[in-house]
Design a protein around this motif. Structure first.
Motif, mmCIF file in Angstrom:
data_model
loop_
_atom_site.group_PDB
_atom_site.id
_atom_site.type_symbol
_atom_site.label_atom_id
_atom_site.label_comp_id
_atom_site.label_asym_id
_atom_site.label_seq_id
_atom_site.Cartn_x
_atom_site.Cartn_y
_atom_site.Cartn_z
ATOM 1 N N ILE A 8 0.842 -1.089 0.055
ATOM 2 C CA ILE A 8 0.039 0.119 -0.074
ATOM 3 C C ILE A 8 0.900 1.208 0.083
ATOM 4 O O ILE A 8 1.803 1.518 0.707
ATOM 5 C CB ILE A 8 -0.953 0.080 1.282
ATOM 6 C CG1 ILE A 8 -1.706 -1.308 1.491
ATOM 7 C CG2 ILE A 8 -1.736 1.306 1.237
ATOM 8 C CD1 ILE A 8 -2.481 -1.694 2.640
ATOM 9 N N PRO A 9 0.594 2.082 -0.844
ATOM 10 C CA PRO A 9 1.404 3.539 -0.863
ATOM 11 C C PRO A 9 0.901 4.171 0.396
ATOM 12 O O PRO A 9 -0.248 4.195 0.717
ATOM 13 C CB PRO A 9 0.804 4.191 -1.864
ATOM 14 C CG PRO A 9 0.141 3.304 -2.929
ATOM 15 C CD PRO A 9 -0.258 2.248 -1.940
ATOM 16 N N TYR A 10 1.788 4.863 1.001
ATOM 17 C CA TYR A 10 1.758 5.473 2.360
ATOM 18 C C TYR A 10 2.269 6.997 2.197
ATOM 19 O O TYR A 10 3.495 6.987 2.049
ATOM 20 C CB TYR A 10 2.141 5.060 3.731
ATOM 21 C CG TYR A 10 1.500 5.241 4.926
ATOM 22 C CD1 TYR A 10 0.925 4.282 5.614
ATOM 23 C CD2 TYR A 10 1.807 6.506 5.218
ATOM 24 C CE1 TYR A 10 0.027 4.605 6.815
ATOM 25 C CE2 TYR A 10 0.912 6.911 6.553
ATOM 26 C CZ TYR A 10 0.405 6.088 7.356
ATOM 27 O OH TYR A 10 -0.051 6.472 8.415
ATOM 28 N N LEU A 11 1.521 7.962 2.221
ATOM 29 C CA LEU A 11 1.565 9.217 1.768
ATOM 30 C C LEU A 11 1.873 10.117 3.256
ATOM 31 O O LEU A 11 1.180 9.893 3.988
ATOM 32 C CB LEU A 11 0.599 10.290 1.088
ATOM 33 C CG LEU A 11 0.387 9.181 -0.248
ATOM 34 C CD1 LEU A 11 -0.490 10.369 -0.994
ATOM 35 C CD2 LEU A 11 1.393 9.177 -1.168
ATOM 36 N N THR A 12 2.880 10.979 3.426
ATOM 37 C CA THR A 12 2.994 11.614 4.409
ATOM 38 C C THR A 12 2.661 13.157 3.795
ATOM 39 O O THR A 12 3.197 13.622 2.820
ATOM 40 C CB THR A 12 4.455 11.829 5.061
ATOM 41 O OG1 THR A 12 4.932 10.642 5.478
ATOM 42 C CG2 THR A 12 4.527 12.858 6.011
ATOM 43 N N VAL A 13 1.770 13.998 4.454
ATOM 44 C CA VAL A 13 1.211 15.190 4.097
ATOM 45 C C VAL A 13 1.550 16.420 5.068
ATOM 46 O O VAL A 13 1.437 15.951 6.291
ATOM 47 C CB VAL A 13 -0.262 15.165 3.484
ATOM 48 C CG1 VAL A 13 0.041 14.435 2.166
ATOM 49 C CG2 VAL A 13 -0.982 14.766 4.752
ATOM 50 N N SER A 14 1.442 17.606 4.706
ATOM 51 C CA SER A 14 1.383 18.630 5.508
ATOM 52 C C SER A 14 0.385 19.160 6.114
ATOM 53 O O SER A 14 0.327 19.792 7.123
ATOM 54 C CB SER A 14 2.123 19.974 4.894
ATOM 55 O OG SER A 14 1.286 20.134 3.906
ATOM 56 N N ASN A 15 -0.820 18.618 5.700
ATOM 57 C CA ASN A 15 -2.214 19.043 5.993
ATOM 58 C C ASN A 15 -3.048 17.795 5.676
ATOM 59 O O ASN A 15 -3.897 17.512 4.743
ATOM 60 C CB ASN A 15 -2.961 20.201 5.345
ATOM 61 C CG ASN A 15 -4.099 20.419 5.867
ATOM 62 O OD1 ASN A 15 -4.896 19.899 6.350
ATOM 63 N ND2 ASN A 15 -4.737 21.549 5.561
ATOM 64 N N GLY A 16 -3.096 16.773 6.713
ATOM 65 C CA GLY A 16 -3.996 15.396 6.405
ATOM 66 C C GLY A 16 -5.509 15.665 6.102
ATOM 67 O O GLY A 16 -5.970 15.215 5.168
ATOM 68 N N ALA A 17 -6.028 16.583 7.107
ATOM 69 C CA ALA A 17 -7.596 16.807 6.693
ATOM 70 C C ALA A 17 -7.732 17.507 5.148
ATOM 71 O O ALA A 17 -8.664 17.230 4.682
ATOM 72 C CB ALA A 17 -8.463 17.750 7.832
ATOM 73 N N GLY A 18 -6.812 18.303 5.089
ATOM 74 C CA GLY A 18 -6.875 19.322 3.624
ATOM 75 C C GLY A 18 -6.888 18.182 2.637
ATOM 76 O O GLY A 18 -7.139 18.276 1.653
ATOM 77 N N ALA A 19 -5.569 17.258 2.772
ATOM 78 C CA ALA A 19 -5.224 16.198 1.531
ATOM 79 C C ALA A 19 -6.619 15.339 1.612
ATOM 80 O O ALA A 19 -6.924 15.033 0.293
ATOM 81 C CB ALA A 19 -4.101 15.613 2.224
ATOM 82 N N ILE A 20 -7.257 14.881 2.509
ATOM 83 C CA ILE A 20 -8.374 13.964 2.430
ATOM 84 C C ILE A 20 -9.422 14.798 1.654
ATOM 85 O O ILE A 20 -9.833 13.936 0.814
ATOM 86 C CB ILE A 20 -8.672 13.310 3.669
ATOM 87 C CG1 ILE A 20 -7.758 12.613 4.234
ATOM 88 C CG2 ILE A 20 -10.275 12.830 3.841
ATOM 89 C CD1 ILE A 20 -7.968 12.181 5.927
ATOM 90 N N GLU A 21 -9.742 15.977 1.985
ATOM 91 C CA GLU A 21 -10.780 16.628 1.317
ATOM 92 C C GLU A 21 -10.393 16.837 -0.093
ATOM 93 O O GLU A 21 -11.331 16.708 -1.113
ATOM 94 C CB GLU A 21 -11.178 17.912 1.883
ATOM 95 C CG GLU A 21 -11.603 17.869 3.089
ATOM 96 C CD GLU A 21 -13.024 17.044 3.339
ATOM 97 O OE1 GLU A 21 -13.907 17.049 2.349
ATOM 98 O OE2 GLU A 21 -13.083 15.924 3.985
ATOM 99 N N PHE A 22 -9.121 17.176 -0.366
ATOM 100 C CA PHE A 22 -8.713 17.059 -1.856
ATOM 101 C C PHE A 22 -8.777 15.871 -2.594
ATOM 102 O O PHE A 22 -9.410 15.747 -3.781
ATOM 103 C CB PHE A 22 -7.176 17.684 -2.120
ATOM 104 C CG PHE A 22 -6.710 17.731 -3.451
ATOM 105 C CD1 PHE A 22 -7.090 18.672 -4.280
ATOM 106 C CD2 PHE A 22 -6.039 16.528 -3.834
ATOM 107 C CE1 PHE A 22 -6.603 18.575 -5.547
ATOM 108 C CE2 PHE A 22 -5.328 16.632 -5.162
ATOM 109 C CZ PHE A 22 -5.819 17.583 -5.950
ATOM 110 N N TYR A 23 -8.323 14.841 -2.005
ATOM 111 C CA TYR A 23 -8.485 13.442 -2.800
ATOM 112 C C TYR A 23 -9.892 13.259 -3.044
ATOM 113 O O TYR A 23 -10.053 12.481 -3.995
ATOM 114 C CB TYR A 23 -7.665 12.472 -2.012
ATOM 115 C CG TYR A 23 -6.141 12.704 -2.002
ATOM 116 C CD1 TYR A 23 -5.619 13.433 -3.134
ATOM 117 C CD2 TYR A 23 -5.557 12.464 -0.846
ATOM 118 C CE1 TYR A 23 -4.026 13.598 -2.882
ATOM 119 C CE2 TYR A 23 -4.100 12.982 -0.673
ATOM 120 C CZ TYR A 23 -3.495 13.421 -1.886
ATOM 121 O OH TYR A 23 -2.109 13.639 -1.697
ATOM 122 N N LYS A 24 -10.684 13.533 -1.931
ATOM 123 C CA LYS A 24 -12.151 13.174 -2.104
ATOM 124 C C LYS A 24 -12.729 13.958 -3.591
ATOM 125 O O LYS A 24 -13.492 13.388 -4.476
ATOM 126 C CB LYS A 24 -12.978 13.622 -1.169
ATOM 127 C CG LYS A 24 -12.690 12.483 0.034
ATOM 128 C CD LYS A 24 -13.164 12.893 1.542
ATOM 129 C CE LYS A 24 -14.654 13.297 1.794
ATOM 130 N NZ LYS A 24 -15.058 13.617 2.979
#
Length: 151
Positions: A8-24
């Motif tokens: 499974i790819p595992y990404l580290t991001v600077s803003n997890g909540a923002g990343a989730i919303e973007f990916y959605k």
């Protein structure tokens, strides 16, 4: 936690909540599991599904654990590209661009038979998208590559 594939790819991001919303918004991601770090709003672990594929992400916790940041922003980019094979790449592409993805290789018909392009998300992770348009033999792809790689 849902049953997971063996890799499974595992990404580290600077803003997890923002990343989730973007990916959605950009890729139609569905959150399968989400855990915030205790006493914070930072994402400790999230498991998302896009187009039947699973990946995980978390916020960068380097400050909390005395390390250096490992987000693509801190590292000046990432050598990894996450690829999405989709049934209608033009629709998927427009959705991602409308959500804020930056085009790094325009979507176009490619010599190997796919309509393909590359994007960068707001968290500096690289993505590619494709839809197979023409099934070619190995020999046909190799011949077409000779023309494409002539410089």
């Amino acid at each position: 936690m849902p049953t997971l594939p063996p890799m499974i790819p595992y990404l580290t991001v600077s803003n997890g909540a923002g990343a989730i919303e973007f990916y959605k918004k950009a890729f139609g991601a569905v959150v399968q599991e989400l855990h915030d770090a205790p006493g914070t709003t930072k994402v400790m672990n999230a498991c998302l599904n896009i187009n039947g594929g699973v990946f995980m992400l978390s916020d960068d916790f380097s400050a909390e654990f005395g390390g250096t940041s490992s987000t693509p922003e801190a590292l000046g980019g990432s050598p990894v590209t996450l690829h999405l094979q989709v049934p209608d790449v033009d629709v998927a592409w427009e959705r991602a661009v409308s959500a804020g993805a930056v085009v790094t290789m325009p979507l176009a018909d490619q010599f190997w038979g796919d309509r393909y392009g590359q994007l960068k998300d707001p968290f500096v992770h690289k993505w590619s998208m494709a839809q197979n348009k023409v099934s070619l033999t190995k020999a046909e792809i190799e011949e077409a590559a000779k023309t494409s790689f002539k410089r």
